[in-house]
Write a protein that holds these residues in place. Sequence first.
Motif, PDB file in Angstrom:
ATOM      1  N   UNK A  40       0.796  -1.242   0.000  1.00 34.47           N
ATOM      2  CA  UNK A  40       0.000   0.000   0.000  1.00 34.47           C
ATOM      3  C   UNK A  40       0.826   1.288   0.000  1.00 34.47           C
ATOM      4  N   UNK A  41       1.900   1.354   0.778  1.00 37.04           N
ATOM      5  CA  UNK A  41       2.691   2.597   0.823  1.00 37.04           C
ATOM      6  C   UNK A  41       3.334   2.882  -0.529  1.00 37.04           C
ATOM      7  N   UNK A  42       3.811   1.857  -1.206  1.00 39.17           N
ATOM      8  CA  UNK A  42       4.421   2.034  -2.521  1.00 39.17           C
ATOM      9  C   UNK A  42       3.354   2.351  -3.563  1.00 39.17           C
ATOM     10  N   UNK A  43       2.146   1.784  -3.385  1.00 39.16           N
ATOM     11  CA  UNK A  43       1.025   2.063  -4.284  1.00 39.16           C
ATOM     12  C   UNK A  43       0.706   3.565  -4.281  1.00 39.16           C
ATOM     13  N   UNK A  44       0.659   4.142  -3.080  1.00 40.95           N
ATOM     14  CA  UNK A  44       0.358   5.573  -2.953  1.00 40.95           C
ATOM     15  C   UNK A  44       1.437   6.413  -3.625  1.00 40.95           C
ATOM     16  N   UNK A  45       2.687   6.040  -3.446  1.00 43.22           N
ATOM     17  CA  UNK A  45       3.797   6.770  -4.054  1.00 43.22           C
ATOM     18  C   UNK A  45       3.713   6.700  -5.575  1.00 43.22           C
ATOM     19  N   UNK A  46       3.435   5.508  -6.112  1.00 42.23           N
ATOM     20  CA  UNK A  46       3.345   5.345  -7.561  1.00 42.23           C
ATOM     21  C   UNK A  46       2.155   6.113  -8.129  1.00 42.23           C
ATOM     22  N   UNK A  47       1.028   6.111  -7.413  1.00 40.75           N
ATOM     23  CA  UNK A  47      -0.143   6.860  -7.855  1.00 40.75           C
ATOM     24  C   UNK A  47       0.167   8.358  -7.885  1.00 40.75           C
ATOM     25  N   UNK A  48       0.874   8.841  -6.871  1.00 40.41           N
ATOM     26  CA  UNK A  48       1.279  10.249  -6.850  1.00 40.41           C
ATOM     27  C   UNK A  48       2.197  10.554  -8.031  1.00 40.41           C
TER      28      UNK A  48
END
Length: 113
Positions: A40-48
Amino acid sequence: MDVDLVIVLAGEPLLHVSILHLHRLVVLSGVNQLLLPLPPSLRLKELADVLYGAADALGIDLPAVSVEVHRSNMSKLDADGRVLRRADGKVLKGPGYQPPVLDNLVKWPPTGS
């Protein structure tokens, strides 16, 4: 012009959505499918990264847009600094409301294109 899509089931409208919102949902759904295997934390970074990259490609200064929209949202407060709401919870515009001024934050075509 915003076009609407109405999904009907057994003769009754089941879902009413604008084509623009449907397009956004499809794009985000596709991005989400690509990001789903990530933590999840990497998902948010990639989405940003996707969001900021798209904004940059379109000539939009996203950090400045965020600051301006926040300024506008804060102008919705009443004279005592409280949020005004309708009975259904929707935030209302206060007496000092000022819409966001975004004209100078979007440059089209983007520099370098």
